[in-house]
Design a protein around this motif. Sequence first.
Motif, PDB file in Angstrom:
ATOM      1  N   UNK A 238      -1.999   3.167   8.460  1.00 10.78           N
ATOM      2  CA  UNK A 238      -2.093   4.504   8.054  1.00 10.78           C
ATOM      3  C   UNK A 238      -3.380   5.162   8.127  1.00 10.78           C
ATOM      4  N   UNK A 239      -3.280   6.390   8.830  1.00 10.31           N
ATOM      5  CA  UNK A 239      -4.533   7.101   8.685  1.00 10.31           C
ATOM      6  C   UNK A 239      -4.844   8.352   7.840  1.00 10.31           C
ATOM      7  N   UNK A 240      -6.092   8.606   7.493  1.00 11.25           N
ATOM      8  CA  UNK A 240      -6.216   9.922   6.606  1.00 11.25           C
ATOM      9  C   UNK A 240      -5.865  11.301   7.479  1.00 11.25           C
ATOM     10  N   UNK A 241      -5.427  12.337   6.748  1.00  8.86           N
ATOM     11  CA  UNK A 241      -5.218  13.403   7.526  1.00  8.86           C
ATOM     12  C   UNK A 241      -5.732  14.608   6.589  1.00  8.86           C
TER      13      UNK A 241
ATOM     14  N   UNK B  45       0.754  -1.053   0.215  1.00  8.40           N
ATOM     15  CA  UNK B  45       0.061  -0.067   0.097  1.00  8.40           C
ATOM     16  C   UNK B  45       0.919   1.282   0.029  1.00  8.40           C
ATOM     17  N   UNK B  46       0.490   2.478  -0.972  1.00 11.90           N
ATOM     18  CA  UNK B  46       1.402   3.528  -1.038  1.00 11.90           C
ATOM     19  C   UNK B  46       0.642   4.659  -0.461  1.00 11.90           C
ATOM     20  N   UNK B  47       0.972   5.303   0.266  1.00  8.70           N
ATOM     21  CA  UNK B  47       0.150   6.434   0.832  1.00  8.70           C
ATOM     22  C   UNK B  47       0.633   7.696   0.152  1.00  8.70           C
ATOM     23  N   UNK B  48      -0.336   8.574  -0.395  1.00 13.71           N
ATOM     24  CA  UNK B  48       0.323   9.490  -1.464  1.00 13.71           C
ATOM     25  C   UNK B  48      -0.572  10.991  -1.009  1.00 13.71           C
ATOM     26  N   UNK B  49       0.449  11.850  -0.862  1.00 10.82           N
ATOM     27  CA  UNK B  49       0.276  13.197  -0.673  1.00 10.82           C
ATOM     28  C   UNK B  49      -0.619  13.960  -1.957  1.00 10.82           C
ATOM     29  N   UNK B  50      -1.776  14.403  -1.793  1.00 12.33           N
ATOM     30  CA  UNK B  50      -2.766  14.786  -3.056  1.00 12.33           C
ATOM     31  C   UNK B  50      -1.772  16.105  -3.534  1.00 12.33           C
ATOM     32  N   UNK B  51      -1.069  16.973  -3.001  1.00 11.54           N
ATOM     33  CA  UNK B  51      -0.508  18.137  -3.468  1.00 11.54           C
ATOM     34  C   UNK B  51       0.914  17.756  -4.143  1.00 11.54           C
TER      35      UNK B  51
END
Length: 334
Positions: free
Chosen positions: A330-333, A106-112
Amino acid sequence: MLILGIDTSCDETAVAVVADGRQIVSNIICSQIDLHARYGGVVPEVACRAHVEALLPAVDAALEKADVTLSDLDAIAVTTTPGLVGALLIGLSTAKTLAWSAEKPLIAVDHIQAHLYSPHFEHPALEYPYVSLVVSGGHTALYRCRSPLEIQRLGSTLDDAAGEAFDKAAIILGLPYPGGPSIERAAREGLPDAIRFPRSLLGRAGFDFSFSGLKTAVLYHCKGQNAAKGDGLLPEVSVPDVAASFQQAVVDVLVEKSLAAAQACGVKMITMGGGVTANTLLRERMTERGGEAGINVRFPSRALCTDNAAMVAGLAHHLLEAGQIADLMVDAKP
Ligand code: KG4
Ligand code: ZN
Protein backbone atom coordinates in the motif's frame (compact mmCIF):
# COMPACT_ATOMS: atom_id res chain seq x y z
CA MET A 1 -9.07 -6.03 20.37
CA LEU A 2 -5.98 -3.83 20.79
CA ILE A 3 -4.77 -1.66 17.92
CA LEU A 4 -1.71 0.58 17.68
CA GLY A 5 -2.38 3.66 15.54
CA ILE A 6 0.15 5.99 13.91
CA ASP A 7 -0.49 9.39 12.33
CA THR A 8 2.28 11.48 10.74
CA SER A 9 0.14 13.18 8.09
CA CYS A 10 1.12 16.75 8.92
CA ASP A 11 3.04 18.28 11.82
CA GLU A 12 2.12 16.05 14.75
CA THR A 13 3.90 12.76 15.43
CA ALA A 14 1.08 10.77 16.99
CA VAL A 15 0.90 7.19 18.27
CA ALA A 16 -1.90 5.62 20.31
CA VAL A 17 -3.18 2.29 21.58
CA VAL A 18 -6.96 1.84 21.52
CA ALA A 19 -9.01 -1.08 22.85
CA ASP A 20 -12.14 -2.25 21.02
CA GLY A 21 -12.34 0.96 19.01
CA ARG A 22 -13.60 2.80 22.08
CA GLN A 23 -11.15 2.99 24.92
CA ILE A 24 -8.01 5.09 24.57
CA VAL A 25 -5.30 3.20 26.45
CA SER A 26 -2.45 5.55 25.47
CA ASN A 27 -2.31 8.62 23.26
CA ILE A 28 1.10 10.17 22.55
CA ILE A 29 1.26 13.42 20.58
CA CYS A 30 4.61 15.13 19.82
CA SER A 31 3.74 18.61 18.58
CA GLN A 32 6.03 20.41 16.13
CA ILE A 33 4.37 23.82 16.57
CA ASP A 34 7.55 25.43 17.95
CA LEU A 35 9.60 24.24 14.95
CA HIS A 36 7.20 25.72 12.38
CA ALA A 37 6.18 28.90 14.25
CA ARG A 38 8.93 31.08 12.80
CA TYR A 39 7.90 30.16 9.23
CA GLY A 40 4.19 30.94 9.84
CA GLY A 41 3.16 27.50 8.56
CA VAL A 42 4.22 23.87 8.26
CA VAL A 43 7.45 23.35 6.29
CA PRO A 44 7.23 19.80 4.86
CA GLU A 45 10.94 18.98 5.04
CA VAL A 46 11.18 20.24 8.62
CA ALA A 47 8.10 18.17 9.51
CA CYS A 48 9.61 15.01 7.96
CA ARG A 49 12.91 15.32 9.82
CA ALA A 50 11.09 15.83 13.10
CA HIS A 51 8.84 12.78 12.44
CA VAL A 52 11.92 10.61 11.80
CA GLU A 53 13.36 11.63 15.17
CA ALA A 54 10.15 11.44 17.18
CA LEU A 55 8.31 8.41 15.78
CA LEU A 56 10.10 5.39 17.28
CA PRO A 57 10.33 6.96 20.78
CA ALA A 58 6.60 7.77 20.46
CA VAL A 59 5.82 4.14 19.54
CA ASP A 60 7.82 2.98 22.58
CA ALA A 61 6.05 5.50 24.81
CA ALA A 62 2.59 4.48 23.56
CA LEU A 63 3.30 0.77 24.16
CA GLU A 64 4.87 1.43 27.57
CA LYS A 65 2.00 3.67 28.71
CA ALA A 66 -0.48 1.00 27.59
CA ASP A 67 1.65 -1.62 29.35
CA VAL A 68 1.68 -3.89 26.29
CA THR A 69 4.24 -5.20 23.80
CA LEU A 70 3.93 -5.52 20.03
CA SER A 71 2.91 -9.16 20.39
CA ASP A 72 -0.18 -8.18 22.46
CA LEU A 73 -1.56 -6.11 19.55
CA ASP A 74 -4.20 -7.28 17.08
CA ALA A 75 -3.22 -4.87 14.33
CA ILE A 76 -1.07 -1.87 13.36
CA ALA A 77 -3.01 1.04 11.83
CA VAL A 78 -1.59 4.03 10.00
CA THR A 79 -2.82 7.11 8.16
CA THR A 80 -2.05 6.66 4.45
CA THR A 81 -4.05 9.63 3.09
CA PRO A 82 -4.38 12.64 2.86
CA GLY A 83 -1.37 14.61 4.06
CA LEU A 84 2.16 15.70 3.19
CA VAL A 85 3.58 12.82 1.17
CA GLY A 86 6.97 12.67 2.88
CA ALA A 87 5.37 12.88 6.31
CA LEU A 88 2.86 10.13 5.47
CA LEU A 89 5.64 7.87 4.15
CA ILE A 90 7.53 8.01 7.45
CA GLY A 91 4.49 6.75 9.38
CA LEU A 92 3.63 4.25 6.67
CA SER A 93 7.09 2.67 6.37
CA THR A 94 7.31 2.41 10.15
CA ALA A 95 3.86 0.81 10.38
CA LYS A 96 4.67 -1.65 7.56
CA THR A 97 7.91 -2.64 9.28
CA LEU A 98 6.19 -3.16 12.63
CA ALA A 99 3.33 -5.12 11.05
CA TRP A 100 5.66 -7.31 8.99
CA SER A 101 8.14 -8.02 11.78
CA ALA A 102 5.48 -8.68 14.44
CA GLU A 103 3.26 -10.58 11.95
CA LYS A 104 0.23 -8.35 12.54
CA PRO A 105 -2.33 -7.11 10.03
CA LEU A 106 -1.72 -3.63 8.64
CA ILE A 107 -4.74 -1.29 8.46
CA ALA A 108 -4.64 1.74 6.14
CA VAL A 109 -6.67 4.65 7.49
CA ASP A 110 -8.01 7.81 5.84
CA HIS A 111 -7.18 10.78 8.11
CA ILE A 112 -10.48 12.56 7.36
CA GLN A 113 -12.54 9.46 8.14
CA ALA A 114 -10.55 9.21 11.37
CA HIS A 115 -11.49 12.82 12.27
CA LEU A 116 -15.13 11.85 11.58
CA TYR A 117 -14.75 9.00 14.08
CA SER A 118 -13.17 11.15 16.84
CA PRO A 119 -16.42 12.16 18.68
CA HIS A 120 -17.22 8.49 19.43
CA PHE A 121 -14.64 8.14 22.23
CA GLU A 122 -16.31 10.67 24.52
CA HIS A 123 -19.87 10.07 23.28
CA PRO A 124 -20.18 6.27 23.30
CA ALA A 125 -23.96 6.47 22.84
CA LEU A 126 -23.58 8.51 19.64
CA GLU A 127 -25.79 6.89 17.01
CA TYR A 128 -25.82 6.99 13.23
CA PRO A 129 -26.92 8.54 10.92
CA TYR A 130 -25.55 12.04 11.33
CA VAL A 131 -24.04 14.91 9.41
CA SER A 132 -20.44 15.75 10.26
CA LEU A 133 -18.30 18.82 9.69
CA VAL A 134 -14.54 18.25 9.37
CA VAL A 135 -12.78 21.55 9.64
CA SER A 136 -8.99 21.79 9.94
CA GLY A 137 -5.90 23.42 8.46
CA GLY A 138 -6.12 21.28 5.34
CA HIS A 139 -9.82 20.45 5.05
CA THR A 140 -13.29 21.89 5.32
CA ALA A 141 -16.07 19.52 4.29
CA LEU A 142 -19.49 18.19 5.25
CA TYR A 143 -20.28 14.48 5.29
CA ARG A 144 -23.31 12.29 5.76
CA CYS A 145 -22.29 9.30 7.92
CA ARG A 146 -24.35 6.09 8.13
CA SER A 147 -21.68 4.04 9.94
CA PRO A 148 -17.94 4.42 10.63
CA LEU A 149 -17.25 3.20 7.08
CA GLU A 150 -20.30 4.44 5.14
CA ILE A 151 -19.49 8.07 4.46
CA GLN A 152 -20.74 10.34 1.71
CA ARG A 153 -19.21 13.77 1.09
CA LEU A 154 -21.86 16.46 0.70
CA GLY A 155 -19.58 19.37 -0.10
CA SER A 156 -16.15 20.83 0.61
CA THR A 157 -14.13 24.00 0.25
CA LEU A 158 -13.49 25.19 -3.27
CA ASP A 159 -10.29 26.97 -2.22
CA ASP A 160 -8.81 27.50 1.28
CA ALA A 161 -9.68 25.40 4.32
CA ALA A 162 -11.14 27.34 7.26
CA GLY A 163 -8.06 26.64 9.43
CA GLU A 164 -5.83 27.87 6.63
CA ALA A 165 -7.91 31.09 6.52
CA PHE A 166 -7.39 31.49 10.30
CA ASP A 167 -3.64 30.94 9.84
CA LYS A 168 -3.39 33.43 6.95
CA ALA A 169 -5.55 36.09 8.64
CA ALA A 170 -3.28 35.80 11.68
CA ILE A 171 -0.21 36.44 9.49
CA ILE A 172 -1.88 39.57 8.06
CA LEU A 173 -2.62 40.77 11.61
CA GLY A 174 0.90 39.96 12.84
CA LEU A 175 -0.40 37.36 15.31
CA PRO A 176 1.63 34.22 16.15
CA TYR A 177 1.28 30.78 14.50
CA PRO A 178 -0.92 28.76 14.67
CA GLY A 179 -3.45 31.39 13.71
CA GLY A 180 -6.62 29.77 15.06
CA PRO A 181 -5.81 30.04 18.77
CA SER A 182 -4.21 33.50 18.41
CA ILE A 183 -7.20 34.91 16.49
CA GLU A 184 -9.52 33.40 19.08
CA ARG A 185 -7.50 35.07 21.86
CA ALA A 186 -7.39 38.49 20.11
CA ALA A 187 -11.13 38.27 19.33
CA ARG A 188 -12.02 38.25 23.04
CA GLU A 189 -11.29 42.01 23.17
CA GLY A 190 -13.03 42.84 19.87
CA LEU A 191 -16.52 43.38 18.45
CA PRO A 192 -17.81 40.60 16.15
CA ASP A 193 -20.00 43.04 14.19
CA ALA A 194 -17.37 45.82 13.85
CA ILE A 195 -16.61 44.86 10.22
CA ARG A 196 -19.01 43.07 7.88
CA PHE A 197 -16.74 40.51 6.23
CA PRO A 198 -18.17 38.34 3.40
CA ARG A 199 -19.95 35.03 4.13
CA SER A 200 -19.17 33.32 0.81
CA LEU A 201 -21.67 30.81 -0.63
CA LEU A 202 -23.96 31.22 2.39
CA GLY A 203 -27.61 31.05 1.34
CA ARG A 204 -26.63 29.36 -1.94
CA ALA A 205 -27.70 25.82 -2.80
CA GLY A 206 -25.19 23.06 -2.09
CA PHE A 207 -22.74 22.43 0.70
CA ASP A 208 -19.47 23.76 -0.68
CA PHE A 209 -17.44 26.42 1.12
CA SER A 210 -15.10 29.21 0.02
CA PHE A 211 -12.77 31.18 2.30
CA SER A 212 -10.28 32.83 -0.07
CA GLY A 213 -12.53 35.91 -0.60
CA LEU A 214 -12.73 36.40 3.15
CA LYS A 215 -8.95 36.24 3.42
CA THR A 216 -8.60 38.89 0.69
CA ALA A 217 -11.22 41.07 2.42
CA VAL A 218 -9.17 40.91 5.64
CA LEU A 219 -6.01 41.84 3.69
CA TYR A 220 -7.66 44.87 2.00
CA HIS A 221 -9.30 46.00 5.23
CA CYS A 222 -6.01 45.84 7.14
CA LYS A 223 -3.50 47.04 4.56
CA GLY A 224 -5.48 48.81 1.82
CA GLN A 225 -6.55 47.86 -1.72
CA ASN A 226 -3.04 47.82 -3.19
CA ALA A 227 -1.52 45.92 -0.28
CA ALA A 228 1.76 44.07 -0.70
CA LYS A 229 2.85 41.20 1.52
CA GLY A 230 5.22 43.14 3.78
CA ASP A 231 3.04 46.26 4.27
CA GLY A 232 2.09 47.30 7.81
CA LEU A 233 -1.47 47.67 9.09
CA LEU A 234 -3.39 50.87 8.28
CA PRO A 235 -3.44 53.17 11.34
CA GLU A 236 -7.21 52.88 11.94
CA VAL A 237 -7.17 49.05 12.07
CA SER A 238 -8.21 47.45 15.36
CA VAL A 239 -6.66 43.96 15.55
CA PRO A 240 -9.23 42.68 18.11
CA ASP A 241 -12.15 43.96 15.98
CA VAL A 242 -10.76 42.36 12.81
CA ALA A 243 -10.10 39.09 14.68
CA ALA A 244 -13.59 39.01 16.20
CA SER A 245 -15.35 39.96 12.93
CA PHE A 246 -13.30 37.46 10.92
CA GLN A 247 -13.97 34.66 13.42
CA GLN A 248 -17.70 35.47 13.38
CA ALA A 249 -17.80 35.33 9.57
CA VAL A 250 -16.11 31.90 9.48
CA VAL A 251 -18.30 30.51 12.26
CA ASP A 252 -21.54 31.82 10.69
CA VAL A 253 -20.79 30.00 7.44
CA LEU A 254 -19.70 26.73 9.12
CA VAL A 255 -22.74 26.65 11.41
CA GLU A 256 -25.43 27.61 8.91
CA LYS A 257 -24.12 25.25 6.19
CA SER A 258 -23.96 22.37 8.70
CA LEU A 259 -27.52 23.03 9.85
CA ALA A 260 -28.75 23.20 6.25
CA ALA A 261 -26.99 19.89 5.51
CA ALA A 262 -28.55 18.18 8.54
CA GLN A 263 -31.99 19.45 7.53
CA ALA A 264 -31.53 18.37 3.90
CA CYS A 265 -30.47 14.87 5.05
CA GLY A 266 -33.29 14.69 7.60
CA VAL A 267 -30.93 13.85 10.49
CA LYS A 268 -31.15 15.09 14.07
CA MET A 269 -27.44 15.01 14.89
CA ILE A 270 -24.41 17.05 13.84
CA THR A 271 -20.87 16.09 14.85
CA MET A 272 -17.62 17.97 14.30
CA GLY A 273 -13.93 17.13 14.10
CA GLY A 274 -10.61 18.74 13.09
CA GLY A 275 -8.45 21.45 14.62
CA VAL A 276 -10.86 24.38 14.08
CA THR A 277 -13.44 22.51 16.18
CA ALA A 278 -11.32 23.61 19.17
CA ASN A 279 -12.76 27.12 18.61
CA THR A 280 -15.08 28.13 21.45
CA LEU A 281 -17.37 30.35 19.38
CA LEU A 282 -17.86 27.54 16.85
CA ARG A 283 -18.69 25.04 19.61
CA GLU A 284 -21.11 27.43 21.32
CA ARG A 285 -22.82 28.71 18.15
CA MET A 286 -23.27 25.21 16.67
CA THR A 287 -24.79 23.95 19.93
CA GLU A 288 -27.06 27.00 20.25
CA ARG A 289 -28.30 27.02 16.63
CA GLY A 290 -28.66 23.23 16.67
CA GLY A 291 -30.78 23.51 19.81
CA GLU A 292 -33.07 26.04 18.09
CA ALA A 293 -33.53 23.65 15.16
CA GLY A 294 -34.04 20.52 17.32
CA ILE A 295 -30.67 19.08 16.26
CA ASN A 296 -28.18 17.66 18.76
CA VAL A 297 -24.52 18.60 18.41
CA ARG A 298 -21.55 16.48 19.56
CA PHE A 299 -17.85 17.19 19.31
CA PRO A 300 -14.65 15.81 20.83
CA SER A 301 -12.73 17.41 23.68
CA ARG A 302 -10.09 19.86 22.39
CA ALA A 303 -7.29 17.27 22.64
CA LEU A 304 -9.11 14.96 20.21
CA CYS A 305 -10.12 17.78 17.81
CA THR A 306 -6.58 18.33 16.57
CA ASP A 307 -4.48 15.59 14.97
CA ASN A 308 -4.01 12.44 17.03
CA ALA A 309 -3.59 8.70 16.47
CA ALA A 310 -6.36 7.52 18.81
CA MET A 311 -8.87 8.37 16.08
CA VAL A 312 -6.78 6.32 13.62
CA ALA A 313 -6.64 3.25 15.90
CA GLY A 314 -10.35 3.68 16.76
CA LEU A 315 -11.52 3.67 13.16
CA ALA A 316 -9.10 0.83 12.36
CA HIS A 317 -11.09 -1.41 14.71
CA HIS A 318 -14.06 -1.17 12.32
CA LEU A 319 -11.88 -1.65 9.23
CA LEU A 320 -10.37 -4.79 10.78
CA GLU A 321 -13.83 -6.11 11.67
CA ALA A 322 -14.87 -5.52 8.07
CA GLY A 323 -11.80 -7.48 6.88
CA GLN A 324 -10.23 -4.42 5.27
CA ILE A 325 -6.59 -5.36 5.77
CA ALA A 326 -3.99 -3.52 3.72
CA ASP A 327 -1.37 -5.13 1.52
CA LEU A 328 2.24 -4.33 2.49
CA MET A 329 2.57 -2.71 -0.95
CA VAL A 330 0.00 0.00 0.00
CA ASP A 331 1.22 3.48 -0.87
CA ALA A 332 0.76 6.93 0.64
CA LYS A 333 -1.67 9.24 -1.20
CA PRO A 334 -0.99 12.92 -0.51
O1 KG4 B 1 -6.72 19.06 12.51
P1 KG4 B 1 -5.48 19.87 12.69
O2 KG4 B 1 -4.69 19.71 13.96
O3 KG4 B 1 -4.46 19.62 11.53
C1 KG4 B 1 -4.87 19.45 10.19
O4 KG4 B 1 -5.19 18.28 9.82
O5 KG4 B 1 -4.92 20.50 9.50
O6 KG4 B 1 -5.92 21.42 12.50
C2 KG4 B 1 -5.00 22.50 12.58
C3 KG4 B 1 -5.76 23.79 12.24
C4 KG4 B 1 -4.85 25.02 12.11
O7 KG4 B 1 -5.20 25.72 10.93
C5 KG4 B 1 -5.20 25.85 13.36
O8 KG4 B 1 -5.04 27.25 13.17
C6 KG4 B 1 -6.65 25.48 13.58
O9 KG4 B 1 -6.71 24.10 13.29
N1 KG4 B 1 -7.08 25.72 14.98
C7 KG4 B 1 -8.03 26.62 15.33
C8 KG4 B 1 -8.09 26.61 16.74
N2 KG4 B 1 -7.16 25.70 17.20
C9 KG4 B 1 -6.56 25.16 16.10
N3 KG4 B 1 -8.83 27.41 14.58
C10 KG4 B 1 -9.69 28.22 15.23
N4 KG4 B 1 -9.78 28.29 16.59
C11 KG4 B 1 -9.00 27.50 17.38
N5 KG4 B 1 -9.09 27.57 18.70
ZN1 ZN C 1 -6.31 16.63 10.82
